[in-house]
Design a protein around this motif. Structure first.
Motif, PDB file in Angstrom:
ATOM      1  N   ASP A   1     -72.491-104.061 -47.781  1.00 47.07           N
ATOM      2  CA  ASP A   1     -72.857-103.365 -49.018  1.00 47.07           C
ATOM      3  C   ASP A   1     -72.864-104.312 -50.212  1.00 47.07           C
ATOM      4  O   ASP A   1     -73.610-104.108 -51.171  1.00 47.07           O
ATOM      5  CB  ASP A   1     -71.947-102.160 -49.268  1.00 47.07           C
ATOM      6  CG  ASP A   1     -70.473-102.496 -49.198  1.00 47.07           C
ATOM      7  OD1 ASP A   1     -70.128-103.683 -49.042  1.00 47.07           O
ATOM      8  OD2 ASP A   1     -69.651-101.565 -49.297  1.00 47.07           O
TER       9      ASP A   1
ATOM     10  N   ARG B   1     -74.112 -97.502 -47.419  1.00 48.56           N
ATOM     11  CA  ARG B   1     -72.902 -96.788 -46.983  1.00 48.56           C
ATOM     12  C   ARG B   1     -73.242 -95.739 -45.930  1.00 48.56           C
ATOM     13  O   ARG B   1     -72.493 -95.528 -44.969  1.00 48.56           O
ATOM     14  CB  ARG B   1     -72.232 -96.116 -48.182  1.00 48.56           C
ATOM     15  CG  ARG B   1     -71.421 -97.031 -49.043  1.00 48.56           C
ATOM     16  CD  ARG B   1     -70.156 -97.545 -48.358  1.00 48.56           C
ATOM     17  NE  ARG B   1     -70.356 -98.767 -47.599  1.00 48.56           N
ATOM     18  CZ  ARG B   1     -69.696 -99.104 -46.531  1.00 48.56           C
ATOM     19  NH1 ARG B   1     -68.794 -98.295 -46.033  1.00 48.56           N
ATOM     20  NH2 ARG B   1     -69.920-100.230 -45.912  1.00 48.56           N
TER      21      ARG B   1
ATOM     22  N   LEU C   1     -77.048 -98.992 -52.552  1.00 50.04           N
ATOM     23  CA  LEU C   1     -75.649 -98.971 -52.119  1.00 50.04           C
ATOM     24  C   LEU C   1     -75.348 -97.697 -51.343  1.00 50.04           C
ATOM     25  O   LEU C   1     -74.632 -97.724 -50.327  1.00 50.04           O
ATOM     26  CB  LEU C   1     -74.743 -99.081 -53.347  1.00 50.04           C
ATOM     27  CG  LEU C   1     -73.259 -99.356 -53.091  1.00 50.04           C
ATOM     28  CD1 LEU C   1     -73.068-100.644 -52.303  1.00 50.04           C
ATOM     29  CD2 LEU C   1     -72.510 -99.413 -54.415  1.00 50.04           C
TER      30      LEU C   1
END
Length: 243
Positions: A126, A86, A82
């Motif tokens: 995501d 990002r 994750l």
């Protein structure tokens, strides 16, 4: 008539899929509302994934040690995946979401709002990164359950985001590939063993800290760290002087 001449193959694919799905928008208020509710229903996305991981940790006294060894690497690498997603979204060129693309003439599904999407790039997804990383970790421990989780996340996580114009198809594919790759990296024997050797003893030596900490961590993963990210945005806006 949809025109895809002159577009790259992936652009043509994205546009064709989005255009096909968007023709069903505003045909059924109940269907549109269901899709909108699903993208916000964390209990049916991250909640289910975390429940499965907790079940893997506790469900069988005879087999749990074998399955437990997959839980912590899966959680840790899903967080890393994750974070990578990002970071890529920040450094790669900004990609507008279909629902916000002024040249697409996107038909807004009933009850859909877009204010929360304004500042985020669409690529990569995501959500796809996180949930495919989690499904890969589950698959590594329990093949049938892992396949079921892949299908579940495709239907309840990815499809609503595609239908509502939150993501292009290739956003989701790229996110899925990244999530799977990061999860497999964490499941390499050396990495897998190192993570468990570092963290697993804490469950025995400090259970009073380990289990509440693991609960809070899995709660944040289930919500894609929404609270943490919201606080981060406030801090960044304050530092930039835009508050």
């Amino acid at each position: 008539m949809l025109q895809t001449f002159g577009l790259l193959p992936q652009q043509a694919l994205d546009l064709s899929i989005t255009h096909f799905l968007n023709q069903f928008a505003q045909q059924s208020k109940l269907w549109d509302m269901l899709m909108v509710k699903l993208i916000d229903a964390e209990v049916f996305k991250g909640g289910v994934a975390m429940a499965v991981l907790w079940w893997m940790w506790f469900h069988s006294r005879e087999e749990r040690n074998q399955e437990r060894q997959f839980v912590l690497p899966t959680i840790l690498m899903s967080m890393v995946a994750l974070l990578v997603a990002r970071s890529l979204a920040y450094v790669l060129p900004f990609r507008p979401r279909p629902v916000l693309d002024p040249g697409l003439d996107f038909r807004m599904p009933y009850t859909m709002t877009t204010q929360w999407l304004m500042r985020w790039s669409a690529f990569p997804s995501d959500h796809a990164v996180l949930f495919f990383a989690l499904a890969t970790g589950i698959y590594s421990a329990l093949r049938k359950l892992g396949l079921l989780m892949y299908l579940y996340f495709i239907l309840l996580v990815c499809f609503p985001r595609l239908y509502l114009g939150v993501h292009w198809f290739t956003d989701l594919v790229a996110g899925a590939i990244l999530g799977i790759a990061m999860a497999w990296l964490g499941l390499l024997p050396a990495v897998h063993a190192w993570i468990n050797r570092l963290l697993m003893p804490l469950a025995q030596t400090h259970p009073g800290l380990f289990y509440p900490g693991l609960f809070l961590l899995t709660y944040q993963i289930a919500t894609l760290f929404t609270d943490v990210r919201s606080l981060g945005h406030v801090v960044l806006d304050a530092l930039r002087g835009t508050l």
